[in-house]
Scaffold this motif. Structure first.
Motif, PDB file in Angstrom:
ATOM      1  N   ARG A 182     -16.000  -1.961  10.017  1.00 54.23           N
ATOM      2  CA  ARG A 182     -14.966  -1.560   8.725  1.00 54.23           C
ATOM      3  C   ARG A 182     -16.060  -0.881   8.199  1.00 54.23           C
ATOM      4  N   ARG A 214       4.054  -5.042  12.453  1.00 56.39           N
ATOM      5  CA  ARG A 214       3.238  -4.657  14.234  1.00 56.39           C
ATOM      6  C   ARG A 214       3.512  -6.036  15.321  1.00 56.39           C
ATOM      7  N   ALA A 246      -2.924  -0.343  15.110  1.00 56.12           N
ATOM      8  CA  ALA A 246      -3.984  -2.089  15.518  1.00 56.12           C
ATOM      9  C   ALA A 246      -2.931  -2.810  14.694  1.00 56.12           C
ATOM     10  N   ILE A 247      -2.720  -3.330  15.298  1.00 65.23           N
ATOM     11  CA  ILE A 247      -1.908  -4.920  15.178  1.00 65.23           C
ATOM     12  C   ILE A 247      -2.890  -6.441  13.935  1.00 65.23           C
ATOM     13  N   GLY A 248      -4.434  -5.991  14.254  1.00 66.20           N
ATOM     14  CA  GLY A 248      -5.080  -6.582  13.153  1.00 66.20           C
ATOM     15  C   GLY A 248      -6.323  -6.616  12.916  1.00 66.20           C
ATOM     16  N   GLY A 280      -0.953  -7.855  11.144  1.00 70.75           N
ATOM     17  CA  GLY A 280       0.457  -6.784  10.216  1.00 70.75           C
ATOM     18  C   GLY A 280       1.575  -7.756  11.816  1.00 70.75           C
ATOM     19  N   PHE A 290       4.476  -4.689   3.620  1.00 71.73           N
ATOM     20  CA  PHE A 290       4.806  -5.022   4.981  1.00 71.73           C
ATOM     21  C   PHE A 290       3.529  -6.952   4.677  1.00 71.73           C
ATOM     22  N   ARG A 323       1.237  -1.131   0.019  1.00 74.14           N
ATOM     23  CA  ARG A 323      -0.306  -0.270   0.095  1.00 74.14           C
ATOM     24  C   ARG A 323       0.968   0.790  -0.025  1.00 74.14           C
ATOM     25  N   ALA A 358      -7.216 -10.506  10.035  1.00 72.27           N
ATOM     26  CA  ALA A 358      -5.303 -10.229   9.105  1.00 72.27           C
ATOM     27  C   ALA A 358      -5.052 -10.110  10.097  1.00 72.27           C
ATOM     28  N   GLY A 399       6.253   1.613  11.425  1.00 72.05           N
ATOM     29  CA  GLY A 399       4.793   0.669  12.285  1.00 72.05           C
ATOM     30  C   GLY A 399       4.317   0.418  10.777  1.00 72.05           C
ATOM     31  N   ARG A 400       4.930   1.680   9.542  1.00 71.46           N
ATOM     32  CA  ARG A 400       4.325   1.527   8.819  1.00 71.46           C
ATOM     33  C   ARG A 400       4.555   2.101   7.843  1.00 71.46           C
ATOM     34  N   TYR A 401       5.001   0.499   6.505  1.00 72.69           N
ATOM     35  CA  TYR A 401       5.264   0.273   5.693  1.00 72.69           C
ATOM     36  C   TYR A 401       4.753   1.135   3.434  1.00 72.69           C
ATOM     37  N   GLN A 406       1.392  -9.438   6.126  1.00 71.73           N
ATOM     38  CA  GLN A 406       0.049 -10.274   7.224  1.00 71.73           C
ATOM     39  C   GLN A 406       0.082 -11.250   7.221  1.00 71.73           C
ATOM     40  N   GLU A 431       1.261   4.341   1.507  1.00 73.40           N
ATOM     41  CA  GLU A 431       0.770   5.154   2.617  1.00 73.40           C
ATOM     42  C   GLU A 431       2.234   5.825   3.155  1.00 73.40           C
TER      43      GLU A 431
HETATM   44  P1  AMP Z   1      -5.864  -3.672   7.341  1.00 78.70           P
HETATM   45  O1  AMP Z   1      -5.781  -4.709   6.381  1.00 78.70           O
HETATM   46  O2  AMP Z   1      -6.092  -2.415   6.992  1.00 78.70           O
HETATM   47  O3  AMP Z   1      -6.972  -4.634   8.191  1.00 78.70           O
HETATM   48  O4  AMP Z   1      -4.683  -4.032   8.601  1.00 78.70           O
HETATM   49  C1  AMP Z   1      -4.624  -5.098   9.189  1.00 78.70           C
HETATM   50  C2  AMP Z   1      -3.407  -5.143   9.327  1.00 78.70           C
HETATM   51  O5  AMP Z   1      -2.073  -5.139   8.768  1.00 78.70           O
HETATM   52  C3  AMP Z   1      -3.198  -3.901  10.444  1.00 78.70           C
HETATM   53  O6  AMP Z   1      -3.744  -4.000  11.502  1.00 78.70           O
HETATM   54  C4  AMP Z   1      -1.398  -3.236  10.610  1.00 78.70           C
HETATM   55  O7  AMP Z   1      -0.871  -4.278  11.666  1.00 78.70           O
HETATM   56  C5  AMP Z   1      -0.985  -4.594   9.188  1.00 78.70           C
HETATM   57  N1  AMP Z   1      -0.886  -3.588   8.627  1.00 78.70           N
HETATM   58  C6  AMP Z   1      -1.411  -2.716   7.424  1.00 78.70           C
HETATM   59  N2  AMP Z   1      -1.778  -1.858   6.834  1.00 78.70           N
HETATM   60  C7  AMP Z   1      -0.061  -1.792   7.137  1.00 78.70           C
HETATM   61  C8  AMP Z   1       1.488  -0.347   6.624  1.00 78.70           C
HETATM   62  N3  AMP Z   1       0.973   0.294   5.820  1.00 78.70           N
HETATM   63  N4  AMP Z   1       2.863  -1.451   7.796  1.00 78.70           N
HETATM   64  C9  AMP Z   1       2.152  -1.919   8.467  1.00 78.70           C
HETATM   65  N5  AMP Z   1       1.418  -3.164   8.558  1.00 78.70           N
HETATM   66  C10 AMP Z   1       0.293  -2.382   8.103  1.00 78.70           C
END
Ligand code: AMP
Length: 430
Positions: free
Chosen positions: A261, A313, A283-285, A310, A128, A116, A308, A123-125, A130, A118
């Motif tokens: 969601r 994290r 958010a860890i997941g 991450g 990343f 993604r 899912a 903690g944000r890449y 899952q 972002e």
């Molecule tokens: P999501 O699919 O957005 O619900 O994300 C599920 C989990 O994936 C999140 O809670 C994070 O732990 C991890 N995650 C989502 N986006 C990122 C990101 N850009 N970098 C690292 N971890 C991420």
């Protein structure tokens, strides 16, 4: 002329080196072990999918689809995308493989990188990883409870610290539209305090104002009506049944009425695993029930639920890498080139019998070799110098006690004899 500058990784894309990678493997191994006890089997998915898949499953109005996808045209002009998440891919595979007919109640888990675009930060890449699980064909509360117990057990198994499970119900196609209108009305009444993004959300997807990160919006949203008060009877009963089952197994969780969601096909059970230790990336997941997704992707009307996590994290809150007990290491130290053959033979035999062996390069002083062995965490060193070669026995040095053992190891001992002897020496060293 070659460019003398070194090439670095792309922004937001990172390497995972040892020992971090070891910690990750422990997280993946634990997932395989725990999830399989609940009947989940692994699915390996492609990283590239047709762009349509995500546009249809994640929704055109989400941040992911609007601005975060790595999309490109293939050479034949097919629009492709590096997957931003895997649920859509699992559903596609479930339909494409015929599982939907053969084994509609499939339970699948996956692990792998997601992409993604972002803004990168701790903690944000942009790439990343899952670990996730998806279950199809069940719409009963027991399926939700089982999945949540599995998630809780997994987090306990990997030693996740300071995490909490938050739970909510986002209703269904019957009660959510009513709530959405209530929320829209509330938002319109507080328009001046909401950010421009939330203005847009009110038109297109009002539920999304509930997870806006802007401080002013959060203050307003704290007073907004919540879905829990608008649930229809079947959704209320579903939630109560899930909570009863979680209570029976003493699963700790908190109700978070503002947890959403954002997508239409999510219904009823929604949950997140959060921590207060990672700042903004708390958010860890997350996961939830998505009973309309399979149909939205052209399949039969099959319900589903999944989550899912991450991995980056998760690794931050588990510290698995440090906790892992390193395997005992034997160092084999050839003092000179003449000892190479014997050293190689000893090392190979020991490795064949399950030992982790550090085989040092020859030609350095004993002191330098011992220092190297120490650095690799070896407990015992087998030293091969001239005298040892002549006697046919390697000197055994206990590295923790800095002393040689009285007994030497026969260089040409058979593999099993060697392994037995070393195991005894190791025991005595620990
Ligand atoms: P999501 O699919 O957005 O619900 O994300 C599920 C989990 O994936 C999140 O809670 C994070 O732990 C991890 N995650 C989502 N986006 C990122 C990101 N850009 N970098 C690292 N971890 C991420």
């Amino acid at each position: 002329m070659s460019d003398p500058r070194t090439i670095v990784a792309v922004k937001g894309f990172r390497d995972v080196l040892p020992p971090e990678s070891e910690g990750w493997r422990a997280l993946e191994d634990a997932a395989a072990a725990v999830f399989s006890r609940y009947g989940f089997a692994e699915i390996r998915l492609p990283i590239v999918e047709r762009t349509d898949l995500f546009a249809r499953s994640i929704g055109e109005t989400t941040d992911i689809v609007e601005k975060e996808m790595y999309s490109f045209l293939d050479r034949d002009e097919t629009p492709l995308t590096l997957r931003p998440e895997a649920t859509a891919s699992v559903v596609r595979a479930y339909l494409e493989s015929g599982l939907a007919q053969r084994e509609p109640a499939a339970r699948l888990y996956y692990r792998g990188p997601m992409f993604r675009r972002e803004r990168p930060q701790r903690g944000r890449y942009r790439q990343f990883w899952q670990i996730g699980a998806e279950e199809f064909g069940r719409d009963d509360p027991l399926a939700d409870a089982e999945l949540l117990v599995m998630l809780e057990r997994y987090l306990a198994d990997v030693g996740a610290r300071a995490v909490r499970l938050e739970l909510n119900s986002v209703g269904d196609a019957r009660c959510r539209p009513v709530y959405r209108e209530r929320l829209r009305e509330f938002g319109r009444a507080h328009l001046e305090g909401l950010c421009p993004d939330c203005h847009r959300r009110l038109d297109r997807n009002p539920l999304r104002i509930l997870d806006c990160k802007v401080e002013e919006c959060r203050d307003i949203v704290a007073r907004a009506p919540v879905m829990l008060d608008s649930l229809c009877e079947p959704c209320r009963a579903h939630l109560d049944a899930v909570r009863t089952l979680l209570g029976q197994e003493a699963i700790e969780y908190v109700m978070n009425p503002r947890l959403v969601r954002g997508l239409d096909y999510y219904c009823r059970t929604a949950f997140e695993v959060v921590t207060d230790t990672l700042g903004a990336q708390n958010a860890i997941g997350g996961g939830g029930r998505y009973d309309g997704l399979v149909a939205a992707l052209g399949g039969p009307d099959v319900p589903g639920i999944g989550f899912a996590l991450g991995v980056e994290r998760l690794a931050m809150v588990t510290g698995t890498a440090e906790a892992r007990t390193a395997p005992p290491v034997v160092a084999v130290l050839p003092l000179e080139s003449r000892a190479i053959a014997s050293a190689f033979q000893l090392a190979t035999r020991l490795r064949d019998h399950g030992f982790t062996v550090a085989l040092e390069a020859p030609g350095r002083s004993l002191k330098a070799l011992l220092r190297g062995a120490d650095r690799r965490g070896a407990r015992l060193a087998l030293i091969l110098g001239d005298a040892e070669l002549q006697a046919g026995r390697a000197t055994v040095r206990d590295l923790a006690r800095h002393e040689d053992r009285p007994q030497a190891v026969a260089i040409d001992a058979s593999g099993p004899d060697l392994a037995r002897e070393l195991a005894q020496l190791m025991d005595a060293a620990s």
